[in-house]
Design an enzyme around this catalytic site. Sequence first.
Site, PDB file in Angstrom:
ATOM      1  N   CYS A  84       1.168  -0.759 -10.062  1.00 16.10           N
ATOM      2  CA  CYS A  84       1.288  -1.789  -9.271  1.00 16.10           C
ATOM      3  C   CYS A  84       3.020  -1.666  -9.104  1.00 16.10           C
ATOM      4  O   CYS A  84       3.640  -1.759  -8.291  1.00 16.10           O
ATOM      5  CB  CYS A  84       0.970  -3.109  -9.482  1.00 16.10           C
ATOM      6  SG  CYS A  84      -0.952  -3.286  -9.289  1.00 16.10           S
TER       7      CYS A  84
ATOM      8  N   CYS B  62      -0.085  -4.827 -13.922  1.00 19.93           N
ATOM      9  CA  CYS B  62      -0.353  -3.343 -13.657  1.00 19.93           C
ATOM     10  C   CYS B  62       0.802  -2.374 -13.435  1.00 19.93           C
ATOM     11  O   CYS B  62       1.588  -2.522 -12.770  1.00 19.93           O
ATOM     12  CB  CYS B  62      -1.248  -3.640 -12.285  1.00 19.93           C
ATOM     13  SG  CYS B  62      -1.507  -1.941 -11.341  1.00 19.93           S
TER      14      CYS B  62
END
Length: 99
Positions: free
Chosen positions: A27, A24
């Site tokens: 993230c 991600c």
Amino acid sequence: MKNSFKSLINSHPVILVDFFGTWCGPCQALMPILKDVKAELGEQLKIIKIDIDKNRELATQYQVRSVPTMILFKDGTPKWRQSGVLQKSAIIDVVNTHS
């Protein structure tokens, strides 16, 4: 993992749990922000990172539908949650509000 997570979120008065995925992009962007938050707040806050791919049951239990999702626990109880990347000052404001 359930019992150990329960003891983790009860191991400190204020804990920020970051549910993330290694794949991600947002993230990855949140990681240095959380490092800065921890550096500024020190012992006031404990940050735990949970990889949703390795802890699917936990992610399901806390209804994590997108990553990153942060959940702030105070004395083991969820007090706040947010999906997406927040700036350092916004995260610090949330922690201070619930500490």
